[in-house]
Write an enzyme that holds these catalytic residues in place. Sequence first.
Site, PDB file in Angstrom:
ATOM      1  N   ALA A  69       0.861  -1.179   0.000  1.00 18.28           N
ATOM      2  CA  ALA A  69       0.000   0.000   0.000  1.00 18.28           C
ATOM      3  C   ALA A  69       0.901   1.234   0.000  1.00 18.28           C
ATOM      4  O   ALA A  69       2.052   1.180   0.441  1.00 18.28           O
ATOM      5  CB  ALA A  69      -0.895  -0.018   1.227  1.00 18.28           C
ATOM      6  N   GLY A 113       0.698  -5.020   0.983  1.00 16.81           N
ATOM      7  CA  GLY A 113      -0.497  -5.105   0.149  1.00 16.81           C
ATOM      8  C   GLY A 113      -0.236  -5.775  -1.189  1.00 16.81           C
ATOM      9  O   GLY A 113      -1.145  -6.350  -1.788  1.00 16.81           O
ATOM     10  N   GLU A 116      -0.566  -9.299  -0.516  1.00 17.00           N
ATOM     11  CA  GLU A 116      -1.989  -9.553  -0.230  1.00 17.00           C
ATOM     12  C   GLU A 116      -2.827  -9.570  -1.504  1.00 17.00           C
ATOM     13  O   GLU A 116      -3.725 -10.399  -1.664  1.00 17.00           O
ATOM     14  CB  GLU A 116      -2.501  -8.509   0.773  1.00 17.00           C
ATOM     15  CG  GLU A 116      -1.870  -8.705   2.153  1.00 17.00           C
ATOM     16  CD  GLU A 116      -2.110  -7.548   3.109  1.00 17.00           C
ATOM     17  OE1 GLU A 116      -1.874  -6.385   2.708  1.00 17.00           O
ATOM     18  OE2 GLU A 116      -2.538  -7.796   4.247  1.00 17.00           O
ATOM     19  N   GLU A 136       4.816  -5.031   7.161  1.00 18.52           N
ATOM     20  CA  GLU A 136       4.100  -3.923   7.809  1.00 18.52           C
ATOM     21  C   GLU A 136       4.588  -3.660   9.225  1.00 18.52           C
ATOM     22  O   GLU A 136       4.543  -2.533   9.711  1.00 18.52           O
ATOM     23  CB  GLU A 136       2.588  -4.219   7.834  1.00 18.52           C
ATOM     24  CG  GLU A 136       1.897  -4.123   6.490  1.00 18.52           C
ATOM     25  CD  GLU A 136       1.891  -5.430   5.710  1.00 18.52           C
ATOM     26  OE1 GLU A 136       2.693  -6.340   6.033  1.00 18.52           O
ATOM     27  OE2 GLU A 136       1.097  -5.536   4.764  1.00 18.52           O
TER      28      GLU A 136
HETATM   29  N1  CAA Z   1       4.647   3.169  -0.710  1.00 21.49           N
HETATM   30  C1  CAA Z   1       5.070   4.312  -1.269  1.00 21.49           C
HETATM   31  N2  CAA Z   1       6.240   4.424  -1.945  1.00 21.49           N
HETATM   32  C2  CAA Z   1       6.999   3.315  -2.034  1.00 21.49           C
HETATM   33  C3  CAA Z   1       6.621   2.089  -1.474  1.00 21.49           C
HETATM   34  C4  CAA Z   1       5.374   2.039  -0.795  1.00 21.49           C
HETATM   35  N3  CAA Z   1       4.899   0.891  -0.260  1.00 21.49           N
HETATM   36  N4  CAA Z   1       7.585   1.177  -1.741  1.00 21.49           N
HETATM   37  C5  CAA Z   1       8.527   1.821  -2.440  1.00 21.49           C
HETATM   38  N5  CAA Z   1       8.190   3.110  -2.627  1.00 21.49           N
HETATM   39  C6  CAA Z   1       8.936   4.145  -3.327  1.00 21.49           C
HETATM   40  C7  CAA Z   1      10.129   4.602  -2.508  1.00 21.49           C
HETATM   41  O1  CAA Z   1       9.717   5.556  -1.556  1.00 21.49           O
HETATM   42  C8  CAA Z   1      11.010   5.178  -3.584  1.00 21.49           C
HETATM   43  O2  CAA Z   1      10.533   6.450  -3.933  1.00 21.49           O
HETATM   44  P1  CAA Z   1      11.589   7.669  -4.214  1.00 21.49           P
HETATM   45  O3  CAA Z   1      12.381   7.204  -5.400  1.00 21.49           O
HETATM   46  O4  CAA Z   1      10.701   8.823  -4.503  1.00 21.49           O
HETATM   47  O5  CAA Z   1      12.412   7.797  -2.979  1.00 21.49           O
HETATM   48  C9  CAA Z   1      10.753   4.249  -4.781  1.00 21.49           C
HETATM   49  O6  CAA Z   1       9.514   3.599  -4.506  1.00 21.49           O
HETATM   50  C10 CAA Z   1      11.816   3.187  -4.936  1.00 21.49           C
HETATM   51  O7  CAA Z   1      11.922   2.502  -3.690  1.00 21.49           O
HETATM   52  P2  CAA Z   1      13.332   2.263  -2.952  1.00 21.49           P
HETATM   53  O8  CAA Z   1      14.290   3.376  -3.260  1.00 21.49           O
HETATM   54  O9  CAA Z   1      13.039   2.006  -1.504  1.00 21.49           O
HETATM   55  O10 CAA Z   1      13.801   0.945  -3.690  1.00 21.49           O
HETATM   56  P3  CAA Z   1      14.766  -0.193  -3.135  1.00 21.49           P
HETATM   57  O11 CAA Z   1      15.053  -1.072  -4.310  1.00 21.49           O
HETATM   58  O12 CAA Z   1      15.909   0.382  -2.393  1.00 21.49           O
HETATM   59  O13 CAA Z   1      13.892  -1.008  -2.055  1.00 21.49           O
HETATM   60  C11 CAA Z   1      11.898  -2.107  -1.279  1.00 21.49           C
HETATM   61  C12 CAA Z   1      12.781  -1.741  -2.484  1.00 21.49           C
HETATM   62  C13 CAA Z   1      12.641  -3.108  -0.373  1.00 21.49           C
HETATM   63  C14 CAA Z   1      10.641  -2.747  -1.839  1.00 21.49           C
HETATM   64  C15 CAA Z   1      11.561  -0.829  -0.477  1.00 21.49           C
HETATM   65  O14 CAA Z   1      11.062   0.151  -1.382  1.00 21.49           O
HETATM   66  C16 CAA Z   1      10.519  -1.026   0.581  1.00 21.49           C
HETATM   67  O15 CAA Z   1      10.832  -1.549   1.637  1.00 21.49           O
HETATM   68  N6  CAA Z   1       9.269  -0.583   0.339  1.00 21.49           N
HETATM   69  C17 CAA Z   1       8.208  -0.610   1.317  1.00 21.49           C
HETATM   70  C18 CAA Z   1       7.648  -2.013   1.508  1.00 21.49           C
HETATM   71  C19 CAA Z   1       6.566  -2.011   2.560  1.00 21.49           C
HETATM   72  O16 CAA Z   1       6.773  -1.651   3.701  1.00 21.49           O
HETATM   73  N7  CAA Z   1       5.345  -2.424   2.165  1.00 21.49           N
HETATM   74  C20 CAA Z   1       4.208  -2.471   3.032  1.00 21.49           C
HETATM   75  C21 CAA Z   1       3.387  -1.225   2.892  1.00 21.49           C
HETATM   76  S1  CAA Z   1       2.068  -1.115   4.068  1.00 21.49           S
HETATM   77  C22 CAA Z   1       0.817  -2.126   3.491  1.00 21.49           C
HETATM   78  O17 CAA Z   1       0.923  -2.692   2.424  1.00 21.49           O
HETATM   79  C23 CAA Z   1      -0.399  -2.218   4.354  1.00 21.49           C
HETATM   80  C24 CAA Z   1      -1.398  -3.236   3.956  1.00 21.49           C
HETATM   81  O18 CAA Z   1      -1.380  -4.375   4.401  1.00 21.49           O
HETATM   82  C25 CAA Z   1      -2.497  -2.898   3.098  1.00 21.49           C
END
Ligand code: CAA
Length: 262
Positions: A69, A113, A116, A136
């Site tokens: 998400a 998400g 999911e 999360e």
């Molecule tokens: N939401 C918003 N933006 C996101 C994102 C997310 N879930 N995941 C990645 N991005 C964005 C980053 O902020 C980044 O943006 P900028 O270039 O503007 O800084 C861009 O995508 C590229 O991401 P990274 O630079 O972090 O890329 P990476 O290759 O170094 O890492 C990753 C990849 C490990 C997937 C890392 O991006 C990450 O950990 N993302 C978040 C994963 C996460 O926590 N997901 C759960 C979300 S909460 C949820 O989903 C709730 C639910 O159950 C419904």
Amino acid sequence: MAYENIITDVRGDAPLRTGWITLNRPKALNALSDPLMDELGAALKAFDADASIGCIVVTGSEKAFAAGADISQMVTMDFMHVYKNEHISRNWEHMRSVRKPVIAAVAGFALGGGCEVAMMCDLIVAADNAKFGQPEVKLGILPGAGGTQRLPRAVGKAKAMDMALTARMMDAAEAERAGLVSRVVPLADLHKEVQAIGDQLGRYSLPTLMAIKECVNRAFESPLSDGLWFERRMFHAFFGTADQKEGMGAFLEKRTPAFTHG
Ligand code: CAA
């Protein structure tokens, strides 16, 4: 409807074709924003209603199916906002009402998400670079789109707890061993292999596929006796279809069946 966060197209050469939905927010690793989820729901509904389509594929990019998400959208949300606006429930549940088979073609990250949404699909085909996770906990929240419910049903309590409590990611090979994904294929072949499944389904009787999907899903919603009863009644009902006569007749006549989906 013109989409800004997804791309849709139709592929395959079977009598019923495959509707592809590609999540397309590459700069945010396909983070599942509200507008994206609205569009995904609309596209699923449109393909489900299209009589020329036999199954639907949801995919992302080579780097990310979806990284979860959209955190930038959620960071300022408070309880009253998510409660009043039915956050998640409002536009993430469309997949549950789709009657045609839905395949997740997953490459790269399927996190939070993203994992999911993949689990909401009927089967997951993973590229060998796929990574699944429910991270999360690192954000101070918990999986909120079915992760705590569908993951243990797919991989069992031990691995589900491990993934959700520690945020450990599962690679494609482990995900296949654990039962989360149906098949693992080389990244370069992902679309070809998934379309081959789409073509195979596109040659079968669509109501039969829909009934199989309903019956298998019933296994997760009811005690065994109710599920068996539901299956048996559905099985009986199919003796009233033209496709049953055609499928069995074609087998005995050693020819390819020409299903009419009736
Ligand atoms: N939401 C918003 N933006 C996101 C994102 C997310 N879930 N995941 C990645 N991005 C964005 C980053 O902020 C980044 O943006 P900028 O270039 O503007 O800084 C861009 O995508 C590229 O991401 P990274 O630079 O972090 O890329 P990476 O290759 O170094 O890492 C990753 C990849 C490990 C997937 C890392 O991006 C990450 O950990 N993302 C978040 C994963 C996460 O926590 N997901 C759960 C979300 S909460 C949820 O989903 C709730 C639910 O159950 C419904």
